[in-house]
Design a protein around this motif. Structure first.
Motif, short mmCIF file in Angstrom:
data_model
loop_
_atom_site.label_atom_id
_atom_site.label_comp_id
_atom_site.label_asym_id
_atom_site.label_seq_id
_atom_site.Cartn_x
_atom_site.Cartn_y
_atom_site.Cartn_z
N ASP A 242 -7.46 -9.82 -22.21
CA ASP A 242 -8.32 -10.98 -21.97
C ASP A 242 -7.83 -11.67 -20.70
O ASP A 242 -6.64 -11.97 -20.60
CB ASP A 242 -8.25 -11.97 -23.13
CG ASP A 242 -8.85 -11.42 -24.41
OD1 ASP A 242 -9.60 -10.44 -24.35
OD2 ASP A 242 -8.56 -11.99 -25.48
N VAL A 243 -8.73 -11.92 -19.77
CA VAL A 243 -8.36 -12.55 -18.50
C VAL A 243 -9.25 -13.78 -18.29
O VAL A 243 -10.47 -13.67 -18.29
CB VAL A 243 -8.51 -11.57 -17.31
CG1 VAL A 243 -8.08 -12.24 -16.02
CG2 VAL A 243 -7.71 -10.30 -17.55
N ASP A 244 -8.62 -14.93 -18.11
CA ASP A 244 -9.34 -16.17 -17.85
C ASP A 244 -9.65 -16.24 -16.36
O ASP A 244 -8.75 -16.42 -15.54
CB ASP A 244 -8.50 -17.37 -18.27
CG ASP A 244 -9.19 -18.70 -18.03
OD1 ASP A 244 -10.18 -18.75 -17.28
OD2 ASP A 244 -8.73 -19.70 -18.60
N VAL A 245 -10.92 -16.09 -16.01
CA VAL A 245 -11.34 -16.10 -14.60
C VAL A 245 -12.13 -17.35 -14.26
O VAL A 245 -12.85 -17.38 -13.26
CB VAL A 245 -12.17 -14.83 -14.25
CG1 VAL A 245 -11.32 -13.58 -14.35
CG2 VAL A 245 -13.40 -14.73 -15.12
N VAL B 255 -18.90 -17.81 -15.98
CA VAL B 255 -18.02 -16.79 -16.57
C VAL B 255 -16.64 -17.42 -16.73
O VAL B 255 -16.05 -17.89 -15.77
CB VAL B 255 -17.94 -15.52 -15.69
CG1 VAL B 255 -16.97 -14.52 -16.30
CG2 VAL B 255 -19.31 -14.92 -15.49
N LYS B 256 -16.15 -17.41 -17.97
CA LYS B 256 -14.84 -17.99 -18.23
C LYS B 256 -13.79 -16.92 -18.49
O LYS B 256 -12.70 -16.97 -17.95
CB LYS B 256 -14.93 -18.94 -19.42
CG LYS B 256 -15.74 -20.19 -19.12
CD LYS B 256 -15.79 -21.11 -20.35
CE LYS B 256 -16.49 -22.40 -20.08
NZ LYS B 256 -17.86 -22.34 -19.68
N THR B 257 -14.12 -15.96 -19.34
CA THR B 257 -13.16 -14.92 -19.71
C THR B 257 -13.80 -13.55 -19.58
O THR B 257 -14.96 -13.37 -19.96
CB THR B 257 -12.69 -15.12 -21.17
OG1 THR B 257 -12.13 -16.43 -21.30
CG2 THR B 257 -11.64 -14.10 -21.56
N ILE B 258 -13.04 -12.62 -19.05
CA ILE B 258 -13.48 -11.23 -19.02
C ILE B 258 -12.52 -10.43 -19.90
O ILE B 258 -11.37 -10.83 -20.10
CB ILE B 258 -13.55 -10.64 -17.59
CG1 ILE B 258 -12.17 -10.61 -16.93
CG2 ILE B 258 -14.53 -11.42 -16.74
CD1 ILE B 258 -12.15 -9.90 -15.58
N ILE B 259 -13.01 -9.33 -20.42
CA ILE B 259 -12.17 -8.45 -21.23
C ILE B 259 -12.07 -7.12 -20.50
O ILE B 259 -13.09 -6.48 -20.21
CB ILE B 259 -12.76 -8.25 -22.64
CG1 ILE B 259 -12.85 -9.60 -23.36
CG2 ILE B 259 -11.91 -7.26 -23.44
CD1 ILE B 259 -13.61 -9.55 -24.67
N VAL C 85 -15.04 -3.26 -18.24
CA VAL C 85 -14.91 -4.71 -18.11
C VAL C 85 -16.17 -5.31 -18.72
O VAL C 85 -17.28 -4.87 -18.41
CB VAL C 85 -14.78 -5.16 -16.64
CG1 VAL C 85 -14.74 -6.68 -16.53
CG2 VAL C 85 -13.56 -4.54 -15.97
N THR C 86 -16.00 -6.28 -19.59
CA THR C 86 -17.15 -6.93 -20.20
C THR C 86 -16.95 -8.44 -20.18
O THR C 86 -15.82 -8.92 -20.25
CB THR C 86 -17.40 -6.41 -21.63
OG1 THR C 86 -18.60 -7.00 -22.13
CG2 THR C 86 -16.25 -6.71 -22.56
N PHE C 87 -18.05 -9.16 -20.06
CA PHE C 87 -17.99 -10.61 -20.10
C PHE C 87 -19.36 -11.17 -20.44
O PHE C 87 -20.36 -10.45 -20.43
CB PHE C 87 -17.46 -11.21 -18.79
CG PHE C 87 -18.19 -10.79 -17.55
CD1 PHE C 87 -19.22 -11.56 -17.03
CD2 PHE C 87 -17.82 -9.65 -16.86
CE1 PHE C 87 -19.88 -11.19 -15.87
CE2 PHE C 87 -18.47 -9.27 -15.70
CZ PHE C 87 -19.49 -10.04 -15.20
N LYS C 88 -19.37 -12.45 -20.78
CA LYS C 88 -20.61 -13.14 -21.12
C LYS C 88 -20.79 -14.34 -20.21
O LYS C 88 -19.82 -14.92 -19.71
CB LYS C 88 -20.56 -13.63 -22.57
CG LYS C 88 -20.52 -12.53 -23.58
CD LYS C 88 -20.49 -13.06 -24.99
CE LYS C 88 -20.46 -11.90 -25.95
NZ LYS C 88 -20.66 -12.28 -27.32
N THR C 89 -22.04 -14.71 -20.04
CA THR C 89 -22.39 -15.93 -19.34
C THR C 89 -23.74 -16.39 -19.88
O THR C 89 -24.37 -15.70 -20.68
CB THR C 89 -22.41 -15.74 -17.80
OG1 THR C 89 -22.58 -17.01 -17.17
CG2 THR C 89 -23.52 -14.80 -17.37
N HIS C 90 -24.19 -17.53 -19.44
CA HIS C 90 -25.49 -18.04 -19.90
C HIS C 90 -26.59 -17.13 -19.39
O HIS C 90 -26.57 -16.70 -18.23
CB HIS C 90 -25.70 -19.47 -19.42
CG HIS C 90 -26.78 -20.19 -20.17
ND1 HIS C 90 -28.12 -19.98 -19.91
CD2 HIS C 90 -26.73 -21.07 -21.19
CE1 HIS C 90 -28.85 -20.71 -20.72
NE2 HIS C 90 -28.03 -21.39 -21.52
N LYS C 91 -27.58 -16.85 -20.24
CA LYS C 91 -28.62 -15.90 -19.86
C LYS C 91 -29.53 -16.40 -18.73
O LYS C 91 -30.24 -15.61 -18.13
CB LYS C 91 -29.44 -15.47 -21.07
CG LYS C 91 -30.37 -16.50 -21.63
CD LYS C 91 -31.13 -15.90 -22.80
CE LYS C 91 -32.13 -16.86 -23.36
NZ LYS C 91 -32.84 -16.27 -24.50
#
Length: 180
Positions: free
Chosen positions: A66-69, A77-81, A93-99
């Motif tokens: 887990d990387v806090d970007v 984008v706060k965290t990427i895996i 690499v996966t991450f979430k953000t508002h759609k």
């Protein structure tokens, strides 16, 4: 004469191919298929990103990081895996953000990578898929909910996911059938 025209046509055609076709996937500077767990941790430290080792990934068999970007200030984008294989090579690499950022991210991807699929219905899930030499990139923004998922994955990781999912579905159907 026909041969020369055909040859010139091919030269013009292939010189018009966009340069993004050769761009390798390296979200937030972490290159799929090239970086290792150690090099990724080093990059995270150099960029000032907080990080921690997570559980083992059930598809790759390797660790996740887990990387806090959030300091990169990229559209929510706060965290990427980061997903590694058993040999500690970065496979995804996966991450979430508002759609609401789907079209922004899609625009960024379309400038760098070769498009494979694109679907944005008036009502329904938005989906885009791109190809890079080292990865498949997927953007999924479900109609329901507020987040979208972005995945950069090597072909090996996607194949493992499909194989394991297929076996799980087969087991589930066998279990369901045995109940009747």
């Amino acid at each position: 004469m026909i041969f020369i025209r055909s040859f010139l046509f091919l030269i013009i055609l292939f010189s018009a191919v966009p340069s993004f076709a050769a761009e390798r996937a390296a979200p937030f500077g972490f290159e799929i298929g090239a970086d290792t767990l150690i090099s990724s941790r080093t990059k995270a430290i150099e960029k000032g990103y907080w990080h921690q080792i997570n559980n083992q990934n059930k598809y790759s068999g390797g660790l996740m990081l887990d990387v806090d970007v959030s300091s990169a200030q990229v559209n929510g984008v706060k965290t990427i895996i980061l997903i590694f294989d058993r040999h500690e090579t970065l496979q995804g690499v996966t991450f979430k953000t508002h759609k609401q950022h789907f079209f922004d991210f899609n625009g960024y991807m379309s400038q760098k990578y070769a498009p494979v699929k694109y679907r944005t219905p008036l009502v329904g899930n938005n989906h885009a898929e791109y190809h890079a030499p080292n990865a498949i990139i997927e953007l999924n923004a479900p109609y329901e909910g507020f987040e979208m998922n972005i995945l950069y994955a090597s072909q090996e990781l996607l194949s493992a996911f499909q194989r394991i999912s297929k076996a799980k579905d087969k087991k589930q159907k066998k279990n369901e059938a045995s109940q009747f």
